[in-house]
Design a protein around this motif. Structure first.
Motif, PDB file in Angstrom:
ATOM      1  N   GLN A  89       0.819  -1.201   0.000  1.00 48.38           N
ATOM      2  CA  GLN A  89       0.000   0.000   0.000  1.00 48.38           C
ATOM      3  C   GLN A  89       0.859   1.259   0.000  1.00 48.38           C
ATOM      4  N   ALA A  90       2.089   1.132   0.502  1.00 45.36           N
ATOM      5  CA  ALA A  90       3.003   2.273   0.501  1.00 45.36           C
ATOM      6  C   ALA A  90       3.788   2.384  -0.803  1.00 45.36           C
ATOM      7  N   GLY A  91       3.551   1.437  -1.747  1.00 47.75           N
ATOM      8  CA  GLY A  91       4.188   1.529  -3.056  1.00 47.75           C
ATOM      9  C   GLY A  91       5.054   0.353  -3.431  1.00 47.75           C
ATOM     10  N   GLY A  92       5.225  -0.630  -2.534  1.00 43.27           N
ATOM     11  CA  GLY A  92       6.023  -1.804  -2.840  1.00 43.27           C
ATOM     12  C   GLY A  92       5.353  -2.707  -3.852  1.00 43.27           C
ATOM     13  N   LEU A  93       6.110  -3.638  -4.418  1.00 40.70           N
ATOM     14  CA  LEU A  93       5.586  -4.509  -5.469  1.00 40.70           C
ATOM     15  C   LEU A  93       4.622  -5.554  -4.933  1.00 40.70           C
ATOM     16  N   MET A  94       5.048  -6.353  -3.965  1.00 45.48           N
ATOM     17  CA  MET A  94       4.226  -7.470  -3.549  1.00 45.48           C
ATOM     18  C   MET A  94       4.555  -7.885  -2.116  1.00 45.48           C
ATOM     19  N   SER A  95       3.627  -8.647  -1.527  1.00 44.64           N
ATOM     20  CA  SER A  95       3.853  -9.149  -0.174  1.00 44.64           C
ATOM     21  C   SER A  95       3.096 -10.453   0.004  1.00 44.64           C
ATOM     22  N   TYR A  96       3.548 -11.216   0.983  1.00 39.24           N
ATOM     23  CA  TYR A  96       2.818 -12.416   1.398  1.00 39.24           C
ATOM     24  C   TYR A  96       3.004 -12.543   2.895  1.00 39.24           C
ATOM     25  N   GLY A  97       1.913 -12.537   3.627  1.00 37.85           N
ATOM     26  CA  GLY A  97       2.006 -12.612   5.076  1.00 37.85           C
ATOM     27  C   GLY A  97       0.692 -12.249   5.714  1.00 37.85           C
ATOM     28  N   PRO A  98       0.674 -12.186   7.037  1.00 37.53           N
ATOM     29  CA  PRO A  98      -0.563 -11.904   7.754  1.00 37.53           C
ATOM     30  C   PRO A  98      -0.967 -10.440   7.670  1.00 37.53           C
ATOM     31  N   SER A  99      -2.219 -10.180   7.936  1.00 35.57           N
ATOM     32  CA  SER A  99      -2.718  -8.818   8.036  1.00 35.57           C
ATOM     33  C   SER A  99      -2.354  -8.259   9.401  1.00 35.57           C
TER      34      SER A  99
END
Length: 306
Positions: free
Chosen positions: A253-263
């Motif tokens: 949400q801050a502009g990074g490409l991708m993530s995988y993990g918990p909310s």
């Protein structure tokens, strides 16, 4: 009013954490000491925690007080704030995994609840998940358990991935544990790994300069230092056109490409008390750690690479 003690269910699951002395004493509101990393970065997570408290009838300034303090990416602040909370005689301390060792050194009496921790057992925060012991409990994101899956997802997005750089704060043992899991997974996938050590904010820009053409992608291990400097890291990764994967959607949400993990929003909501049970002098034995895998709270987010 007579002093009472409560053990409070955390996250609606079997785990409990004690919120001690919630009855007012001589006009003093029960107080939570809240130690975070950065006020701006943590703003959504803090709001989630306070919002959940409100839903459950705990209104800040009316029947509960919260003392907010921020480490601002400086490890020495954790001990300073912990000592301050002890002097203030807060009833419970809510914090993050990296800060727990310093807080534990300051008090063996005040309950400590971590809203996020990468690997509580491997990092030495607790003895085991089911019976953590002592005055510490909380929620684990089990980062080491899902590190391999995160790497697999990155390779799906970057199919020619052969050289991966891992950005790690080597001052923090928990990210180093996750790095070890990534290295093990990379060996099975035929991916070469280069650790990129950072120890302070000033190391981040030179670290990217040192990368040059040595990497096909970047894996960022999240911790307090990374959280505090996430805008800088994302900006440098975008400038280098380097595909980067993070642990949480907040970086996307801050502009990074991708993530995988918990909310993390869910983590902090679960860190608020849910309901009250009679107290027990053996409350430490009744506080299993809740992990993201148990709560099926994993999120996979991919943003368009520009």
């Amino acid at each position: 009013m007579k002093r009472r003690e409560f053990i409070t269910l955390l996250g609606g699951a079997a785990a409990v954490w004690p919120l001690i002395a919630l009855a007012q004493q001589a006009g003093k509101l029960p107080t939570i000491g809240f130690l975070g990393v950065d006020a701006a970065v943590w703003s959504p997570w803090t709001a989630a925690f306070v919002g959940r408290l409100r839903e459950l009838g705990w209104i800040e300034g009316r029947n509960i007080a919260i003392e907010y303090r921020w480490a601002e990416g400086r490890a020495e602040r954790n001990a300073e704030v912990a000592a301050e909370f002890v002097r203030l005689k807060v009833d419970v301390i809510v914090t993050f995994g990296t800060a727990v060792p310093a807080v534990k050194q300051a008090t063996a009496v005040i309950p400590i609840v971590f809203a996020i921790a990468q690997d509580p057992v491997g990092g030495g925060l607790v003895t085991n998940l089911a019976r953590p012991g002592g005055n510490v409990t909380g929620l684990s994101i089990q980062a080491t358990d899902i590190a391999g899956k995160r790497l697999e997802i990155l390779r799906e997005v970057v199919p020619r991935l052969r050289r991966l750089v891992i950005m790690v704060d080597f001052n923090n043992p928990q990210p180093v544990l996750e790095m070890g899991e990534v290295q093990a997974a990379a060996r099975t996938l035929g991916i070469d790994i280069t650790p990129l050590a950072i120890h302070r904010a000033e190391d981040i820009a030179p670290a990217f300069d040192a990368l040059k053409a040595q990497a096909d992608a970047l894996y960022v291990v999240n911790d307090a230092l990374v959280n505090t400097n996430r805008t800088r890291i994302i900006t440098l990764a975008l400038s280098a056109r380097l595909p980067t994967i993070f642990n949480t959607r907040d970086h996307v949400q801050a502009g990074g490409l991708m993530s995988y993990g918990p909310s993390y929003l869910a983590q902090f909501r679960h860190a608020a008390p849910n309901s009250e049970l009679p107290s027990s002098t053996q409350y430490q034995k009744l506080m299993p750690i809740i992990s993201c895998s148990m709560r099926k709270n994993l999120k996979h987010i991919i943003c368009r690479w520009i």
